[in-house]
Design an enzyme around this catalytic site. Structure first.
Site, PDB file in Angstrom:
ATOM      1  N   ARG A  34      18.268  -0.769  -7.123  1.00  0.00           N
ATOM      2  CA  ARG A  34      17.375  -0.078  -6.166  1.00  0.00           C
ATOM      3  C   ARG A  34      15.914  -0.415  -6.437  1.00  0.00           C
ATOM      4  O   ARG A  34      15.049  -0.135  -5.618  1.00  0.00           O
ATOM      5  CB  ARG A  34      17.626   1.432  -6.182  1.00  0.00           C
ATOM      6  CG  ARG A  34      17.505   2.064  -7.538  1.00  0.00           C
ATOM      7  CD  ARG A  34      17.882   3.523  -7.475  1.00  0.00           C
ATOM      8  NE  ARG A  34      18.223   3.977  -8.820  1.00  0.00           N
ATOM      9  CZ  ARG A  34      18.378   5.225  -9.148  1.00  0.00           C
ATOM     10  NH1 ARG A  34      18.239   6.163  -8.237  1.00  0.00           N
ATOM     11  NH2 ARG A  34      18.687   5.558 -10.380  1.00  0.00           N
ATOM     12  N   LYS A 170      39.165  10.177 -17.927  1.00  0.00           N
ATOM     13  CA  LYS A 170      39.062  10.054 -19.397  1.00  0.00           C
ATOM     14  C   LYS A 170      37.690  10.486 -19.890  1.00  0.00           C
ATOM     15  O   LYS A 170      37.533  10.868 -21.054  1.00  0.00           O
ATOM     16  CB  LYS A 170      39.423   8.653 -19.876  1.00  0.00           C
ATOM     17  CG  LYS A 170      38.532   7.512 -19.374  1.00  0.00           C
ATOM     18  CD  LYS A 170      37.288   7.260 -20.189  1.00  0.00           C
ATOM     19  CE  LYS A 170      36.354   6.313 -19.462  1.00  0.00           C
ATOM     20  NZ  LYS A 170      35.067   6.123 -20.111  1.00  0.00           N
TER      21      LYS A 170
HETATM   22  N1  LIG Z   1      28.399   1.171 -19.611  1.00  0.00           N
HETATM   23  C1  LIG Z   1      29.696   1.001 -19.757  1.00  0.00           C
HETATM   24  O1  LIG Z   1      30.165   0.703 -20.858  1.00  0.00           O
HETATM   25  C2  LIG Z   1      30.617   1.140 -18.587  1.00  0.00           C
HETATM   26  C3  LIG Z   1      30.249   1.854 -17.450  1.00  0.00           C
HETATM   27  N2  LIG Z   1      31.135   2.001 -16.423  1.00  0.00           N
HETATM   28  C4  LIG Z   1      30.779   2.754 -15.238  1.00  0.00           C
HETATM   29  O2  LIG Z   1      29.831   2.009 -14.474  1.00  0.00           O
HETATM   30  C5  LIG Z   1      28.936   2.909 -13.804  1.00  0.00           C
HETATM   31  C6  LIG Z   1      27.517   2.551 -14.195  1.00  0.00           C
HETATM   32  O3  LIG Z   1      27.409   2.749 -15.595  1.00  0.00           O
HETATM   33  P1  LIG Z   1      26.199   2.165 -16.432  1.00  0.00           P
HETATM   34  O4  LIG Z   1      25.798   0.828 -15.916  1.00  0.00           O
HETATM   35  O5  LIG Z   1      26.571   2.284 -17.835  1.00  0.00           O
HETATM   36  O6  LIG Z   1      25.079   3.234 -16.063  1.00  0.00           O
HETATM   37  P2  LIG Z   1      23.516   3.053 -16.094  1.00  0.00           P
HETATM   38  O7  LIG Z   1      22.957   4.432 -16.105  1.00  0.00           O
HETATM   39  O8  LIG Z   1      23.127   2.105 -17.157  1.00  0.00           O
HETATM   40  O9  LIG Z   1      23.203   2.365 -14.678  1.00  0.00           O
HETATM   41  C7  LIG Z   1      23.478   3.028 -13.477  1.00  0.00           C
HETATM   42  C8  LIG Z   1      23.081   2.130 -12.327  1.00  0.00           C
HETATM   43  O10 LIG Z   1      23.299   2.850 -11.100  1.00  0.00           O
HETATM   44  C9  LIG Z   1      22.130   2.775 -10.319  1.00  0.00           C
HETATM   45  N3  LIG Z   1      21.987   3.912  -9.439  1.00  0.00           N
HETATM   46  C10 LIG Z   1      22.050   5.226  -9.743  1.00  0.00           C
HETATM   47  N4  LIG Z   1      21.784   5.970  -8.661  1.00  0.00           N
HETATM   48  C11 LIG Z   1      21.541   5.110  -7.648  1.00  0.00           C
HETATM   49  C12 LIG Z   1      21.182   5.260  -6.276  1.00  0.00           C
HETATM   50  N5  LIG Z   1      21.033   6.473  -5.725  1.00  0.00           N
HETATM   51  N6  LIG Z   1      21.025   4.162  -5.530  1.00  0.00           N
HETATM   52  C13 LIG Z   1      21.177   2.943  -6.070  1.00  0.00           C
HETATM   53  N7  LIG Z   1      21.497   2.733  -7.362  1.00  0.00           N
HETATM   54  C14 LIG Z   1      21.668   3.805  -8.135  1.00  0.00           C
HETATM   55  C15 LIG Z   1      21.004   2.702 -11.341  1.00  0.00           C
HETATM   56  O11 LIG Z   1      19.807   2.201 -10.772  1.00  0.00           O
HETATM   57  C16 LIG Z   1      21.600   1.738 -12.348  1.00  0.00           C
HETATM   58  O12 LIG Z   1      21.458   0.407 -11.910  1.00  0.00           O
HETATM   59  C17 LIG Z   1      29.352   4.324 -14.217  1.00  0.00           C
HETATM   60  O13 LIG Z   1      30.173   4.862 -13.223  1.00  0.00           O
HETATM   61  C18 LIG Z   1      30.129   4.097 -15.505  1.00  0.00           C
HETATM   62  O14 LIG Z   1      31.092   5.098 -15.728  1.00  0.00           O
HETATM   63  C19 LIG Z   1      32.358   1.424 -16.457  1.00  0.00           C
HETATM   64  C20 LIG Z   1      32.762   0.683 -17.548  1.00  0.00           C
HETATM   65  C21 LIG Z   1      31.914   0.499 -18.691  1.00  0.00           C
HETATM   66  O1  LIG Z   2      33.832   3.635 -19.522  1.00  0.00           O
HETATM   67  C1  LIG Z   2      33.399   3.249 -20.576  1.00  0.00           C
HETATM   68  C2  LIG Z   2      34.180   2.417 -21.498  1.00  0.00           C
HETATM   69  O2  LIG Z   2      35.359   1.978 -20.931  1.00  0.00           O
HETATM   70  C3  LIG Z   2      32.034   3.644 -20.996  1.00  0.00           C
HETATM   71  O3  LIG Z   2      32.098   4.919 -21.493  1.00  0.00           O
HETATM   72  P1  LIG Z   2      30.819   5.870 -21.390  1.00  0.00           P
HETATM   73  O4  LIG Z   2      30.461   5.925 -19.927  1.00  0.00           O
HETATM   74  O5  LIG Z   2      31.258   7.163 -21.960  1.00  0.00           O
HETATM   75  O6  LIG Z   2      29.734   5.215 -22.201  1.00  0.00           O
END
Ligand SMILES: NC(=O)C1=CN([C@@H]2O[C@H](COP(=O)(O)OP(=O)(O)OC[C@H]3O[C@@H](n4cnc5c(N)ncnc54)[C@H](O)[C@@H]3O)[C@@H](O)[C@H]2O)C=CC1
Ligand SMILES: O=C(CO)COP(=O)(O)O
Length: 312
Positions: A34, A170
């Site tokens: 964004r 989870k």
């Molecule tokens: N970090 C990890 O290890 C993993 C994360 N996930 C999932 O992926 C998703 C993102 O996680 P992360 O990247 O770790 O989170 P993060 O907090 O690092 O990034 C979130 C992203 O979503 C965007 N975002 C949030 N609200 C928004 C909006 N209103 N409009 C546009 N963009 C928006 C943010 O700008 C950012 O780019 C979550 O659902 C998380 O559960 C899945 C597997 C692994």
């Molecule tokens: O989904 C994830 C690992 O598979 C990341 O876990 P958290 O969002 O709790 O950091």
């Protein structure tokens, strides 16, 4: 290997990690967030795959910016978000991110990507496995071929609801386990929480039509094990911080990135209460997150529940 053009939506921890994996395979990768100056529609124009890793609260806002009529027919949409929609209702409003994507893009294949994928480990080049689930097997296989490497093993699955719910639910159990570790309750307590947490996930998942066996796979048990055993998990960190006596607002202010389990717990409790699905661990997590109960009292409430047989 066929080179693809891949648009990644979301430049947080997971979006940037998926971009690294895709670039390592030689694909043309464009990342949108964004904060980007470029319009979303411009970034996804001509993409073979559009891979969304925005947090749950941003999914609808991102989907609304897409003009379906302007997208090439073959473009496959992949959602890697692990959460439940805050507005979800049992009959009328979508519950899962893929359902939001599919409703907006009915003529496109939508694929769910979920598994034990702590992004920091993958960024370090450590091996990991994941699942891509879709009703469109060819689309899932396209994503599998595009992302598989010697560091990232991708399986296909046809149980979309099961794979997606496993990844979302989870996080609630990871908050409980973080609290358990924060209280130093030991390995037996943690094993009990993970095992009974899995039973709870299966109870909810089968209500929503998922296959029970899906939850014994990577996106269920696999992700539970990763998230409940790693201080890298933000959801685990939330539970751990609460058990240290910190308030939720302080824990969240210190957290790097999104802990989806906080919102997921609220949505789950609303739906499980409406549908009378027993979710005792999630119930205590909900009370803990609301500040209605201490972590110690939550443990006692779980230990002193009515006697019952060990069924799901
Ligand atoms: N970090 C990890 O290890 C993993 C994360 N996930 C999932 O992926 C998703 C993102 O996680 P992360 O990247 O770790 O989170 P993060 O907090 O690092 O990034 C979130 C992203 O979503 C965007 N975002 C949030 N609200 C928004 C909006 N209103 N409009 C546009 N963009 C928006 C943010 O700008 C950012 O780019 C979550 O659902 C998380 O559960 C899945 C597997 C692994
Ligand atoms: O989904 C994830 C690992 O598979 C990341 O876990 P958290 O969002 O709790 O950091």
């Amino acid at each position: 290997m066929q080179q693809r053009t891949i648009a990644i939506l979301g430049a947080g921890a997971w979006g940037t990690t998926l971009a690294t994996l895709a670039k390592a395979k030689g694909h043309t990768v464009k990342v949108w967030s964004r904060q980007s100056h470029e319009h979303l529609q411009t970034v996804i124009d001509g993409a073979d795959l559009v891979l969304s890793a925005v947090s749950m609260k941003g999914v609808s806002a991102v989907v609304e910016q897409i003009q379906p009529a302007a997208i090439a027919a073959h473009t496959v949409f992949v959602t890697a978000t692990k959460g439940l929609a805050a507005e979800a209702s049992v009959a009328t409003k979508p519950l899962l991110p893929s359902q939001i994507w599919q409703a907006a893009l009915p003529s496109h294949a939508v694929v769910v990507l979920s598994g034990p994928n702590l992004s920091k480990e993958i960024q370090q080049g450590l091996p990991a496995a994941t699942v891509v689930a879709s009703q469109d097997l060819a689309a899932a296989q396209t994503v599998q071929a595009a992302l598989s490497s010697n560091a990232f093993r991708v399986y296909t699955n046809s149980d979309v609801v099961g794979v997606e719910l496993g990844g979302a639910l989870k996080n609630v159990i990871a908050i409980a386990v973080g609290a358990c570790d924060g209280l130093q309750l030991g390995t037996n307590a943690k094993a009990a929480l993970v095992t009974r947490g899995l039973a709870e996930i299966i109870r909810v998942g089968t209500y929503w039509g998922a296959k029970p066996e899906t939850f014994y796979g990577l996106s269920g048990l696999g992700d539970l094990l990763a998230t409940c055993n790693s201080a890298l998990s933000r959801n685990y960190q939330v539970g751990y911080g609460l058990a240290q006596g910190q308030s939720l607002s302080v824990v969240l202010a210190q957290l790097q990135g999104t802990a989806e389990g906080v919102n997921t717990t609220q949505v789950l409790m609303k739906l499980a209460t409406q549908q009378q699905i027993a979710v005792p661990i999630s119930h205590q997590v909900d009370r803990l997150l609301r500040g209605d109960i201490t972590p110690q009292a939550a443990v006692e409430a779980l230990m002193l529940r009515d006697y019952k047989p060990e069924t799901r």
